[in-house]
Design a protein around this motif. Sequence first.
Motif, PDB file in Angstrom:
ATOM      1  N   LEU A  24       2.367  -8.196   2.088  1.00 25.86           N
ATOM      2  CA  LEU A  24       1.351  -7.408   2.789  1.00 25.86           C
ATOM      3  C   LEU A  24       1.303  -7.777   4.266  1.00 25.86           C
ATOM      4  N   GLU A  25       1.453  -9.044   4.572  1.00 29.93           N
ATOM      5  CA  GLU A  25       1.422  -9.470   5.974  1.00 29.93           C
ATOM      6  C   GLU A  25       2.612  -8.889   6.733  1.00 29.93           C
ATOM      7  N   ALA A  26       3.765  -8.844   6.082  1.00 28.30           N
ATOM      8  CA  ALA A  26       4.938  -8.258   6.730  1.00 28.30           C
ATOM      9  C   ALA A  26       4.749  -6.765   6.963  1.00 28.30           C
ATOM     10  N   LEU A  27       4.168  -6.065   5.976  1.00 25.99           N
ATOM     11  CA  LEU A  27       3.906  -4.630   6.145  1.00 25.99           C
ATOM     12  C   LEU A  27       2.925  -4.384   7.280  1.00 25.99           C
ATOM     13  N   ARG A  28       1.868  -5.185   7.330  1.00 23.75           N
ATOM     14  CA  ARG A  28       0.857  -5.014   8.364  1.00 23.75           C
ATOM     15  C   ARG A  28       1.451  -5.254   9.761  1.00 23.75           C
ATOM     16  N   ALA A  29       2.244  -6.294   9.879  1.00 19.29           N
ATOM     17  CA  ALA A  29       2.828  -6.623  11.183  1.00 19.29           C
ATOM     18  C   ALA A  29       3.772  -5.523  11.660  1.00 19.29           C
ATOM     19  N   ARG A  30       4.622  -5.028  10.754  1.00 15.89           N
ATOM     20  CA  ARG A  30       5.568  -3.978  11.138  1.00 15.89           C
ATOM     21  C   ARG A  30       4.838  -2.693  11.532  1.00 15.89           C
ATOM     22  N   LEU A  31       3.772  -2.332  10.767  1.00 13.74           N
ATOM     23  CA  LEU A  31       3.052  -1.095  11.062  1.00 13.74           C
ATOM     24  C   LEU A  31       2.335  -1.188  12.405  1.00 13.74           C
ATOM     25  N   GLU A  32       1.711  -2.322  12.685  1.00 15.48           N
ATOM     26  CA  GLU A  32       1.027  -2.491  13.969  1.00 15.48           C
ATOM     27  C   GLU A  32       2.012  -2.454  15.124  1.00 15.48           C
TER      28      GLU A  32
ATOM     29  N   ARG B 127       0.134   0.975  -4.633  1.00 12.98           N
ATOM     30  CA  ARG B 127      -1.141   0.379  -5.023  1.00 12.98           C
ATOM     31  C   ARG B 127      -1.362  -0.972  -4.353  1.00 12.98           C
ATOM     32  N   VAL B 128      -0.301  -1.751  -4.211  1.00  8.63           N
ATOM     33  CA  VAL B 128      -0.423  -3.047  -3.547  1.00  8.63           C
ATOM     34  C   VAL B 128      -0.649  -2.856  -2.041  1.00  8.63           C
ATOM     35  N   ALA B 129       0.107  -1.957  -1.420  1.00  9.65           N
ATOM     36  CA  ALA B 129      -0.008  -1.750   0.026  1.00  9.65           C
ATOM     37  C   ALA B 129      -1.385  -1.225   0.414  1.00  9.65           C
ATOM     38  N   ALA B 130      -2.016  -0.452  -0.484  1.00  5.75           N
ATOM     39  CA  ALA B 130      -3.336   0.101  -0.186  1.00  5.75           C
ATOM     40  C   ALA B 130      -4.387  -0.977  -0.007  1.00  5.75           C
ATOM     41  N   LEU B 131      -4.117  -2.184  -0.519  1.00  2.22           N
ATOM     42  CA  LEU B 131      -5.077  -3.275  -0.383  1.00  2.22           C
ATOM     43  C   LEU B 131      -5.201  -3.756   1.059  1.00  2.22           C
ATOM     44  N   ALA B 132      -4.110  -3.714   1.815  1.00  9.83           N
ATOM     45  CA  ALA B 132      -4.101  -4.254   3.174  1.00  9.83           C
ATOM     46  C   ALA B 132      -3.913  -3.183   4.234  1.00  9.83           C
ATOM     47  N   VAL B 133      -3.080  -2.179   3.966  1.00  7.63           N
ATOM     48  CA  VAL B 133      -2.797  -1.125   4.950  1.00  7.63           C
ATOM     49  C   VAL B 133      -2.955   0.236   4.270  1.00  7.63           C
ATOM     50  N   PRO B 134      -4.200   0.648   3.983  1.00  6.38           N
ATOM     51  CA  PRO B 134      -4.402   1.922   3.270  1.00  6.38           C
ATOM     52  C   PRO B 134      -3.928   3.129   4.060  1.00  6.38           C
ATOM     53  N   ARG B 135      -3.796   3.002   5.387  1.00  9.50           N
ATOM     54  CA  ARG B 135      -3.345   4.131   6.205  1.00  9.50           C
ATOM     55  C   ARG B 135      -1.846   4.320   6.163  1.00  9.50           C
ATOM     56  N   LEU B 136      -1.108   3.432   5.488  1.00  7.09           N
ATOM     57  CA  LEU B 136       0.357   3.517   5.446  1.00  7.09           C
ATOM     58  C   LEU B 136       0.796   4.351   4.242  1.00  7.09           C
ATOM     59  N   PRO B 137       1.362   5.558   4.455  1.00  6.75           N
ATOM     60  CA  PRO B 137       1.880   6.349   3.340  1.00  6.75           C
ATOM     61  C   PRO B 137       3.152   5.705   2.772  1.00  6.75           C
ATOM     62  N   VAL B 138       3.294   5.778   1.455  1.00  2.00           N
ATOM     63  CA  VAL B 138       4.475   5.235   0.787  1.00  2.00           C
ATOM     64  C   VAL B 138       5.198   6.388   0.103  1.00  2.00           C
ATOM     65  N   LEU B 139       6.452   6.636   0.503  1.00  2.00           N
ATOM     66  CA  LEU B 139       7.261   7.716  -0.035  1.00  2.00           C
ATOM     67  C   LEU B 139       8.492   7.133  -0.721  1.00  2.00           C
ATOM     68  N   SER B 140       9.090   7.930  -1.575  1.00  2.00           N
ATOM     69  CA  SER B 140      10.325   7.503  -2.240  1.00  2.00           C
ATOM     70  C   SER B 140      11.532   8.114  -1.540  1.00  2.00           C
ATOM     71  N   TYR B 141      12.707   7.531  -1.830  1.00  2.00           N
ATOM     72  CA  TYR B 141      13.939   8.067  -1.236  1.00  2.00           C
ATOM     73  C   TYR B 141      14.148   9.524  -1.635  1.00  2.00           C
ATOM     74  N   ASN B 142      13.827   9.850  -2.885  1.00  2.00           N
ATOM     75  CA  ASN B 142      14.036  11.223  -3.357  1.00  2.00           C
ATOM     76  C   ASN B 142      13.185  12.219  -2.575  1.00  2.00           C
ATOM     77  N   GLU B 143      11.977  11.841  -2.239  1.00  2.00           N
ATOM     78  CA  GLU B 143      11.096  12.758  -1.507  1.00  2.00           C
ATOM     79  C   GLU B 143      11.594  12.992  -0.086  1.00  2.00           C
ATOM     80  N   VAL B 144      12.176  11.978   0.523  1.00  2.00           N
ATOM     81  CA  VAL B 144      12.634  12.110   1.907  1.00  2.00           C
ATOM     82  C   VAL B 144      13.973  12.819   1.977  1.00  2.00           C
ATOM     83  N   THR B 145      14.891  12.440   1.109  1.00  2.00           N
ATOM     84  CA  THR B 145      16.238  13.023   1.175  1.00  2.00           C
ATOM     85  C   THR B 145      16.280  14.441   0.641  1.00  2.00           C
TER      86      THR B 145
END
Length: 685
Positions: free
Chosen positions: A616-624, A647-665
């Motif tokens: 979570l700390e790594a996700l938060r740092a990269r997003l900021e 579900r885990v990312a929503a605990l620390a960075v709820p504003r960060l959308p999480v997508l799958s490779y299939n959705e993007v490609t």
Amino acid sequence: MKNGKITQLAVPAGVVGIILLLVVPLPAALLDVLIAVNIIGAMVVLLTTMYIRKPLDFSVFPSLVLVMTLFRLGLNVASTRLVLRDGYAGEVINAFGHFVVGGSLVIGLVIFLILVVIQFVVITNGAGRAAEVGARFTLDAMPGKQMAIDADLNAGAIDDDEARRRRSEVAAEADFYGAMDGSSKFVKGDAIAGIVITIINLVGGFVIGMVQRGMSAGESIETYSLLTVGDGLVTQIPALLMAVATGLVVTRATSDDDMGTLAGSQLTQSRSALMIAGVAALVMAAIPGIPKLPFVLVGALLLVAAQRIKGGENAATRASEAEEAASALQPAAETPEMLIEQMRVHALEVLLAPDLVDMVGGSADQDLLGRVKALRRKTALEMGYVLPPVRTRDSVDLPSATYAIRLSGVEVARGTAPRGRVLALGEGLDGLPGTTVVEPVFGLPGKWIALELRHSAEMAGATVVDRVSVLITHLSSVASSHADRLLGREDVRVLVEGLKQTNPSVVEELVPGLLSLGEVQRVLQGLLAEQVPILDLGRILEALTLRAKVSTDVEGLVEAARQAVADVIVDRHREEGVLRVLTLEPATEQLLLESLRPGEHGTQLSLAPDRVEGLLEALRARLEQVESTGRQAVLVCAPAVRPALRRVAALAVPRLPVLSYNEVTGTSLTIETVGAVGVGHAITA
């Protein structure tokens, strides 16, 4: 010929006729008719200004002032030609020169000079100053009004057509006051021209009478001077009426009633004022040497009017007291239906402190209930579900200037909206007096300032938002973040039944054969929880039909539905055609895949707490780091790990959308990788 065609041709023809007045001699009889038209036309314009509700209702007035001024000057030229040539300019001018002023040159000149002073010194100067100030303040307020329109449009309070109408009205208002500033100069110039023409006529008539007609000095003055004074009066009177009309227009405030109705209601709103004025008139009548009858008559009329107001107030008070007494005597019928209604927990509520109740039932753009209605429409068109009715009521338990938002009876948000103030957002507000706050939705620094300081804040570069917009924005944020909880079973039934009208095969194949209505509700709630619109319900149900034949696991159904509307999901997060993504480092993603475990509410990441914290700390740092550049990004990962990681990312960075490779490609767009997320040796194989 239709009336519209006649009007369309009459105005240009009239202007051409006015030009002809300057060069073509007129018979005296026709001049009498035109003078009558001039006087009555000015009177019609003056009366019209008294019945308009706002200045823009008479937007043609500046052009009308110019045409009427030119018409009067043309009549001046035509009458001057007749006076100097024939010593006669029609019965109207003759009547004003002999009967109205009693045939006295001195009286005529005095009356003419008094009219000129009234018009030029008093009315025209005041109207010109009011028009100049009105034009200045209207132009200064334009940027703020445009920003307010844009804010209402973005908040969903108005649609595009209403926004265009308001922008046109703002532009028309600026044009009108600018034109009024110029037209007041026409009125002022008209007064000066009247004086100059009268002096020329006096001198010219005196010379012509003595030199060309052989009159004595006395005869020349009596003949030409009286006609000149009469000519000046018949043109100065309509000029005075137009000057008064100009003053009324530029000093007119926007209201729902005409001037007469407003004056009558506001002058009689105070019984004490009328009584004091009546008594003062009677006291003045008692002063020795003062005529008694006029002051006694006026005082008596004022006292009678005050008594009638008192009687009306007493009648209204008695009726109100009687109604309250009757309602108090009637026992309150607490039927089971009433108790059930009081017990019912509303999905969404807004509680207002007693001093904020005025937000309900205000003007069209400041009415809380109307803005809530617009918010429900905006939510339906953007997200595909209908926001439940929002119950609004007052609460004496709330502090002053405070509102609270409840979800299913539980308070989830609270804010302030002080009465008589607006919220200024931005930097450079230290010089403005007010209460410093943090905007509840975006976390921006702001200050509640007095309404009178709105223009100063806008000039300082701040964005000014009214308090109703602040509350609606807060309510919209709460509704958006809890959209999954607000979608009820009955709402899903209505949506499915609506789709069945246009696409019955999809609905009949899925519900209830493969999935129950409750399972469809859980899938749609899962989509709304991640801000995925359910507008394209047909595609979503088609994907659920295919997936349900394999498995009815809710998590798998949600992922299948997301894959069906992947283009919509990606479109919501791309900026200028580019989707900026964060990825997981290969070692980190592999370990997350290996740590997946099935759970009651879907797959879970079976990791030690310190490893979860490191992730979570790594996700938060990269997003900021990305947001510091003014850009937004999404996290992309393997399809299998996406639900658990989200579900885990929503605990620390709820504003960060999480997508799958299939959705993007699965979509055609430009992808820009802005960073890879890893936790170093916090997560090791």
